[in-house]
Design an enzyme around this catalytic site. Structure first.
Site, PDB file in Angstrom:
ATOM      1  CD  GLU A  63      -3.622  47.691 -68.130  1.00 47.14           C
ATOM      2  OE1 GLU A  63      -3.820  48.582 -68.490  1.00 47.14           O
ATOM      3  OE2 GLU A  63      -2.604  47.511 -67.506  1.00 47.14           O
ATOM      4  CG  HIS A 312       2.416  46.574 -72.072  1.00 48.27           C
ATOM      5  ND1 HIS A 312       2.893  45.480 -71.166  1.00 48.27           N
ATOM      6  CD2 HIS A 312       2.214  47.512 -71.272  1.00 48.27           C
ATOM      7  CE1 HIS A 312       3.213  45.971 -69.991  1.00 48.27           C
ATOM      8  NE2 HIS A 312       2.466  47.145 -69.992  1.00 48.27           N
TER       9      HIS A 312
END
Length: 494
Positions: A63, A312
Site C-alpha cells: 500500500e 497494520h
C-alpha cells in the site's frame, strides 16, 4: 557500464562479507492511500525514519501508492539498502515495493487473475491490480534467493460470501505455484506481505501444503494458536503471543472500526506474514535457513504524534544461515557481476539454474481434505458468478428495452400537452424534456455497465474459477490413483 559504476558495485559486494550468516526481513502494510488514509504524510515520514535507523536486509512494503512516499523511503534507506524495486500493476498500481541489501538480478510482477469486481469501486481491489511481486537477489551464503511481496484480495474477511473467499483463495493458489516453481529451480524462497487471511484459513493451507512454505511466526512460536476453541486473550498477548497485526485495540486506527467476530474475540487478526523455505531436493551440504526470531513491530505511535504508523503492525523475522560454504560467495559475485555488466543476461537469469541445483523435482502437494474444501468453495463461487452474470445481463436487456421505448416515444411528447401551449406549459414541457433525456442517458449508462460486468467481467471470472477447479480435479484424480499408492496399474482418474 562505466568503470566507476563497476567499482561502486564491487564495493557494495565487498560489504557483504563472508560472516553474513544472519538475514532480517520486514513486511509492513503502510496504508498509503492518497486522500483516503489518515495522517499519511506524517506516518510515511515516521516509517522512513525508523527504517533508516534499522538493520533490515530485506524490506517488503504494501500500500505504497504515492510515488513521493516511495521516493522518501527509498532515499532514507539507500545507504544500507542500495537496491530497490517499485512494482506497477492494474490502473492505480499494486502499491508493492521491495528494498534489498543484496544485488538484484531480475524482477517480475504477477497480477492475480481475480481481484474483485470492477463495479466495486469502494473496495478498489480490481483497480489496483493485486499481485505477487518478486525480486531475485544474490546472497553470499544462500546463492540465489527469491523474494516475494504480495497483497491478497481483501473484501469478505473470514466469513464473507463464497465468491469473495474464492478470489482470495485463487490469489493464494497462484502465489503458492510461483513459490514452488522458484524452489524447484534450486532457490531459497521468502514470501512476505499482507495476506488478508488468518492462520487457520484455507489460503494458508494452500501456501503451506502446496508450496511448502513455513510461517516464520509459527516456527518460533509453536504454541501460538487462535483456533475457535482458544480462550480470548488480552490485546498485548494477542500481539506478543499470537502475532496479531491488524484490527488490534492497541492501534489508534482500529478504534470505532466495525470488526468481525474473530477480531473481537482475539483482539485483532494476524494478516501479515513472512514465509520461507529451502530449495526442493537440495543436495547434501546445502546451507540451512532457520528462523530464530519473529516479532510484531511498529506497534508504538509515531514519535511526537498521537497515531500509529499504519492501520497494520509490521512483521519482522530473523533467520540464521547454517552450513554455508565459502565458495558460494565467489560464485554469486561472478553471477552478479555478469548480470550488472550485461543486462540481457541479467534478464534471463530468472530462469537460469542456481549454484544450488535441485535433484529430483519432487513437490509438496495439497491434502485430500484441502482439495475438497477448495473445490467446495470454488464451486459455490462458480454458481454465484454464473447467476450474478445472468442477472446483470437481464438488467442490461431491460435497460436497453426501456431506452428504445423512450426514444421511440420522445417525438410524441408534445402531443401530451394542450395546444396552443401557455407559457407555463412550455416551461413544463422543457423541464420534462430534460428529465426525459437524463433518464435515457442514465439507462444507457446502466445498460453499458451491466453489459461489461455481466458479459466481459462475468466470463473473465467464470473462466478463472474454471481453470482452478479443473486444476484441483486433476490433483484429486492423482491423489486417488492407484499409482500414487504404489500400484503399477495407474487408474485413469475421473
Amino acid at each position: 557500464m562505466s568503470r566507476d559504476d563497476n567499482d561502486q558495485h564491487e564495493t557494495i559486494l565487498a560489504q557483504v562479507t563472508m560472516s553474513d550468516t544472519r538475514l532480517r526481513v520486514l513486511t509492513l502494510n503502510c496504508w498509503g492511500l492518497k486522500y483516503v488514509a489518515k495522517n499519511r504524510v506524517e506516518r510515511i515520514a515516521g516509517i522512513a525514519d525508523v527504517l533508516s535507523a534499522s538493520d533490515y536486509d530485506i524490506v517488503c512494503l504494501q500500500e505504497v501508492w504515492v510515488s513521493a512516499d516511495y521516493n522518501l523511503i527509498r532515499r532514507s534507506v539507500a545507504g544500507r539498502l542500495p537496491y530497490a524495486k517499485y512494482f506497477y500493476s492494474g490502473a492505480l498500481g499494486a502499491g508493492l515495493a521491495i528494498i534489498s541489501r543484496f544485488p538484484i538480478i531480475a524482477t517480475s510482477v504477477h497480477p492475480y487473475s481475480l481481484n474483485g469486481s470492477p463495479i466495486d469501486v469502494v473496495a478498489g481491489d480490481w483497480f489496483v491490480g493485486k499481485a505477487a511481486a518478486t525480486i531475485l537477489v544474490t546472497h553470499p551464503k544462500l546463492g540465489q534467493l527469491q523474494i516475494y511481496n504480495t497483497h491478497l484480495f481483501a473484501k469478505g474477511g473470514e466469513g464473507g460470501p463464497a465468491i469473495n473467499q474464492a478470489h482470495r483463495l485463487i490469489n493464494a493458489w497462484e502465489m503458492a505455484k510461483l513459490a514452488k516453481q522458484s524452489a524447484e529451480l534450486g532457490r531459497y524462497v521468502i514470501a512476505a506481505g499482507d495476506f488478508n487471511t488468518i492462520p487457520s484459513s484455507l489460503p494458508m493451507s494452500v501456501l503451506s501444503e502446496h508450496a511448502g512454505l513455513t510461517d516464520a511466526w509459527e516456527a518460533t512460536h509453536p504454541r501460538s494458536s487462535m483456533s475457535s476453541n482458544a480462550a480470548p486473550v488480552s490485546p498485548v498477548d494477542a500481539v506478543k503471543v499470537h502475532g496479531v497485526t491488524a484490527d488490534s485495540p492497541l492501534n489508534s486506527y482500529s478504534g470505532g472500526k466495525q470488526l468481525e467476530s474473530h477480531a473481537r474475540r482475539f483482539a485483532g487478526k494476524k494478516l501479515d506474514y513472512v514465509f520461507f523455505r529451502a530449495p526442493i531436493n537440495a543436495p547434501e551440504g546445502t546451507p540451512e535457513l532457520l528462523c530464530t526470531e519473529a516479532k510484531v513491530v511498529f506497534t508504538e505511535e509515531v514519535p511526537g504524534k498521537s497515531f500509529s504508523f499504519s492501520d497494520h503492525f509490521g512483521m519482522e523475522a530473523t533467520f540464521e544461515i547454517r552450513g554455508a560454504k565459502q565458495t558460494d560467495f565467489q560464485n554469486e559475485v561472478e553471477l552478479t557481476r555478469s548480470a550488472i555488466s550485461e543486462p540481457t543476461l541479467g534478464a534471463k537469469s530468472t530462469a537460469a539454474p542456481s549454484p544450488v541445483q535441485p535433484l529430483n523435482s519432487a513437490a509438496t502437494s495439497l491434502s485430500p481434505t484441502s482439495i475438497t474444501a477448495i473445490l467446495t468453495t470454488l464451486t459455490a463461487a462458480y454458481r454465484t458468478s454464473v447467476h450474478r452474470a445472468r442477472y446483470q445481463l437481464v438488467i442490461f436487456t431491460l435497460c436497453l428495452f426501456l431506452v428504445v421505448v423512450l426514444v421511440v416515444l420522445f417525438p410524441f411528447l408534445p402531443s401530451a400537452f394542450p395546444a396552443p401551449l401557455t407559457k407555463g406549459w412550455k416551461w413544463t414541457y422543457r423541464a420534462l424534456s430534460w428529465i426525459y433525456g437524463v433518464v435515457i442517458v442514465a439507462l444507457s449508462w446502466l445498460a453499458t455497465t451491466m453489459l461489461y460486468v455481466g458479459f466481459v467481467y462475468g466470463r473473465w471470472e467464470v473462466n478463472a474459477l474454471t481453470n482452478v477447479i479443473e486444476e484441483m480435479e486433476i490433483l484429486r484424480s492423482l491423489k486417488g490413483s492407484r499409482y500414487e499408492s504404489g500400484s503399477e496399474d495407474e487408474s485413469s482418474g475421473e
